[in-house]
Design an enzyme around this catalytic site. Structure first.
Site, short mmCIF file in Angstrom:
data_model
loop_
_atom_site.label_atom_id
_atom_site.label_comp_id
_atom_site.label_asym_id
_atom_site.label_seq_id
_atom_site.Cartn_x
_atom_site.Cartn_y
_atom_site.Cartn_z
N SER A 1 -0.80 -24.20 17.10
CA SER A 1 -1.00 -22.96 17.81
C SER A 1 -1.48 -23.12 19.25
CB SER A 1 -2.01 -22.10 17.05
OG SER A 1 -3.29 -22.68 17.08
N LYS B 1 -7.95 -22.48 25.74
CA LYS B 1 -7.20 -21.65 24.79
C LYS B 1 -7.85 -20.27 24.69
CE LYS B 1 -5.46 -22.01 20.00
NZ LYS B 1 -5.47 -22.85 18.78
N SER C 1 -3.18 -27.70 14.86
CA SER C 1 -2.94 -26.90 16.08
C SER C 1 -3.32 -27.58 17.40
CB SER C 1 -3.67 -25.57 15.98
OG SER C 1 -2.96 -24.69 15.15
#
Lengths: 95, 485
Positions: B151, B76, B175
Site C-alpha cells: 500500500s 505516507k 506494504s
C-alpha cells in the site's frame, strides 16, 4: 461453505454499510472466492495448538489511572461534520 | 547542485553539514521535482510553504548534531500530522485535519527533518498496487503503465523518482517491502513494537508496523534510528535501549548462517525470481556466509490466516468511522442508523468494504471459532516455524515478491490474485519479525526485483549489516529515465 446474497446483506447490516443492490452479485462472487481461499486452513489439524493472542513476549502495560490531558473540547469537536459549541450533532434518536 | 536530489540521504546530509548546499536550496530542488512529477500522482497533499519556512529556519541556525539535520521528508498519508490533512487514501477522511502528530513523524522532526508533503497510498493501506486510493492510482517511475506496489505506493514512487530523499511507510502484510521491490528501493519492516503505532491510522493493530523506505541500506539505518523508540502511548511498544543502527553498520558477515526456506519456491514462480534468489545466495556465500536449507512448513497457510486476522482487526478498527466525530458524513438517511450506513457506504471504497464484511463475518456469532480462532492457532504454527528455524540460522533469505511490478488494472478484478502478491511478505507480519527488502536485479523487461532478509525479533542490526554487505557486492543501481517531466 458458501455465502449467499441474504447472508451478505445481513453481515452488511451488522457492519453498518448499506449495499447497493446492483453490486450484491459481484460482491457475493468476490467474497465467495476469498472464503474459498481462506478455507484452505481447514486442511490443518489444530486441535492441540494454543491460539496466538500476542506476538510480544510481554504482557500489556497498565498505566496509572490518572488524567493526563483534558480541556481540549475545541480540538475534539474541530473535525466533526456537524456540531454546536459543545456537542456533536446527530439525527434525532429519541422522539 | 542540480543533481542533489538523486543522491542518497547520507550524501545529502553530508552536503548540508559541509554547507555545500543549504537546506533551502535542497528543499527548493525537491519542490521543483515534485511540481514536475504530477503525472505520477504520488502526493495527496504538499506542504511547500511550511517546508520552505522550516528550511530557512534551519539555515539561520543550523544544528548539524541531529540524525536528519535540515532535510525535507514526505511521508505516507497514513501518519497523522498536526494541522496537515491526513486522509489514509480514503474519502471518509478527505477533510480530516489532526490536532496531533504521530509519534514516528514527531521523532523524525525531533531529529531535524521537516515535512514536505503527504504521500498517496491504498485506502486504509488495504491493497498491493495503490489502485484502491480515493485519490487515484499512483504510477511507478519505472514505467508509465506500471503500479508502484502498495500500500505504500506513493512512498515508493516518490522515493524512486527523487521527490523525497527518504520516506516512511507502514507494513501490515508487505506494504513497505513489496513497493520497495517494485521500484528498486530499500524497505524495512521493523520488529512489531519497535516503532510506535500511536497516531497512525489503524488497519490491523496486531500486524501494523511503520518503517523506513530509502535508496540505500545506510539510509535505512539512519531513518530507523530516527523513527524508532519506546512510546508510552502505544501499549505494544517495546521498552528497550535505543540502538545506533547507522553507527554500528558493518559489512563483515563472515560466518553468519543464512537460512534458505524451501517453501518459498512456489508453483508458477517466474524463472527470473529463482535466478535472482540464486544470485543472492551466491553473493552472501562469497562474502563468507554459510547457507543452510531450512523448512517453514506452514508458509502456504500464511495468506489465508492473514485474510482472517487482518480483516477481523480492520472491521473493528474501522468501526470508528461513523460520520459523527470526524470525517465524511452522508446527507442521506432518515435516522441515525441510516446515516451510519450511508456514510460508510459512500465513504469507503470497494476493497475496504470487502474487508470490513469479511472481518465482520469471521467475528460474528457462530463463526468465530471456525475462522478467527482457527487463524490464531495457525498463526501460532507459523510463528513456531520461524522460532525453530532461528535456533539454526541468523537470518533468512527469500525473494520479496513472486513477480516484478505488474500493469495498472491487471489484477483489480480478481482480489485473490492481488492478495497472492504478498505471499512472501505476509508470514513475517504474522510472526512479528523484522524484514528488509533489497533491490537485487532486473527481470528481462528491465523491471526491478527484490530479495528479502528476515531477522530474529529485534535483530534489525544484523539484517541491516547483511543488507549493507549485499548492496556493496550486488552492483544494483536504479537508473530511471525521468519520462514524466
Amino acid at each position: 461453505m458458501s455465502l449467499d446474497k441474504e447472508k451478505i446483506k445481513h453481515v452488511a447490516k451488522l457492519a453498518r454499510i448499506s449495499v447497493d443492490e446492483a453490486k450484491v452479485d459481484s460482491l457475493t462472487k468476490d467474497l465467495n472466492s476469498i472464503f474459498k481461499f481462506i478455507e484452505q486452513l481447514n486442511e490443518l489439524n489444530t486441535d492441540k495448538v494454543e491460539p496466538l493472542t500476542s506476538i510480544l513476549n510481554q504482557s500489556l502495560r497498565s498505566r496509572k489511572d490518572e488524567i493526563s490531558d483534558g480541556k481540549i473540547r475545541e480540538k475534539i469537536l474541530k473535525n466533526s461534520p456537524k456540531k454546536n459549541e459543545e456537542f456533536f450533532v446527530v439525527p434525532k434518536v429519541v422522539e | 547542485m542540480s543533481n542533489i536530489t538523486n543522491q542518497s540521504l547520507s550524501e545529502i546530509l553530508e552536503s548540508i553539514k559541509s554547507k555545500k548546499i543549504s537546506s533551502l536550496e535542497l528543499t527548493q530542488a525537491y519542490i521543483k521535482n515534485i511540481e514536475n512529477a504530477k503525472k505520477l500522482n504520488s502526493f495527496v497533499t504538499t506542504t511547500f510553504d511550511q517546508a520552505l519556512e522550516n528550511a530557512k529556519k534551519f539555515d539561520n541556525k543550523p544544528n548539524n548534531e541531529q540524525l536528519l539535520s535540515g532535510v525535507p521528508i514526505a511521508v505516507k498519508d497514513l501518519f497523522c500530522t498536526e494541522n496537515v490533512k491526513t486522509t489514509a487514501g480514503s474519502n471518509i477522511l478527505n477533510n480530516f485535519v489532526p490536532s496531533y502528530e504521530s509519534t514516528v513523524t514527531k521523532n523524525l522532526w525531533n531529529n531535524g527533518a521537516f515535512l514536505l508533503g503527504k504521500l498517496n497510498c491504498d485506502e486504509f493501506a488495504m491493497g498491493s498496487s495503490n489502485e484502491t486510493s480515493f485519490f487515484g492510482n499512483v504510477i511507478n517511475p519505472i514505467g508509465d503503465h506500471l503500479v508502484p506496489g502498495g500500500s505504500s505506493g506513493g512512498s515508493s514512487s516518490a522515493l524512486a523518482a527523487d521527490l523525497t530523499p527518504a520516506t516512511i511507510g507502514t507494513d501490515t502484510g508487505g506494504s513497505i517491502r513489496q513497493p520497495a521491490s517494485f521500484t528498486g528501493t530499500v524497505g524495512l519492516k521493523p520488529t512489531y513494537g519497535l516503532c510506535s503505532r500511536w497516531g497512525i491510522v489503524a488497519f490491523a493493530s496486531s500486524l501494523d508496523q511503520a518503517g523506513p523506505m530509502t535508496k540505500t541500506v545506510n539510509d535505512c539505518s539512519i531513518m530507523l534510528e530516527a523513527m524508532s523508540g519506546f512510546d508510552d502511548k502505544d501499549s505494544t511498544s517495546i521498552n528497550k535501549k535505543k540502538e545506533s543502527y547507522s553507527k554500528n553498520l558493518k559489512d563483515n558477515i563472515k560466518g553468519l548462517k543464512i537460512g534458505i526456506p524451501k517453501e518459498y519456491r512456489v508453483d508458477n514462480m517466474p524463472k527470473e525470481i529463482d535466478e535472482l534468489w540464486e544470485k543472492g545466495k551466491k553473493i552472501l556465500k562469497d562474502l563468507g556466509a554459510q547457507l543452510i536449507d531450512i523448512s517453514l512448513p506452514h508458509t502456504k497457510y500464511a495468506l489465508p490466516t492473514y485474510y482472517i486476522v487482518a480483516p477481523a482487526e480492520a472491521s473493528s478498527n474501522l468501526a470508528r468511522y461513523d460520520g459523527v466525530r470526524y470525517g465524511y458524513r452522508s446527507q442521506k438517511g432518515k435516522d441515525l442508523i441510516e446515516m451510519y450506513e450511508n456514510t460508510r457506504s459512500e465513504g469507503f471504497g470497494d476493497e475496504v468494504k470487502r474487508r470490513i464484511l469479511i472481518g465482520t463475518y469471521v467475528l460474528s456469532s457462530g463463526y468465530y471459532d471456525a475462522y478467527y480462532l482457527k487463524a490464531q492457532k495457525v498463526r501460532q504454527l507459523i510463528k513456531k516455524d520461524f522460532d525453530d528455524s532461528f535456533t539454526k540460522v541468523d537470518a533468512i533469505l527469500t525473494p520479496s515478491t513472486p513477480s516484478s511490478a505488474f500493469k495498472i488494472g491487471e489484477k483489480t478484478n480478481d482480489p485473490v490474485s492481488m492478495y497472492l502478491n504478498d505471499i512472501f511478505t505476509v508470514p513475517v507480519n504474522l510472526a512479528g519479525l523484522p524484514a528488509l527488502s533489497l533491490p537485487a536485479g532486473l527481470d528481462k523487461q528491465g523491471y526491478p526485483l527484490g530479495l528479502q532478509l528476515i531477522g530474529k525479533a529485534l535483530d534489525e542490526q544484523k539484517i541491516l549489516n547483511i543488507g549493507h554487505a549485499f548492496e556493496k557486492n550486488c552492483g544494483y543501481k536504479n537508473e530511471i529515465k525521468k519520462w514524466w517531466s
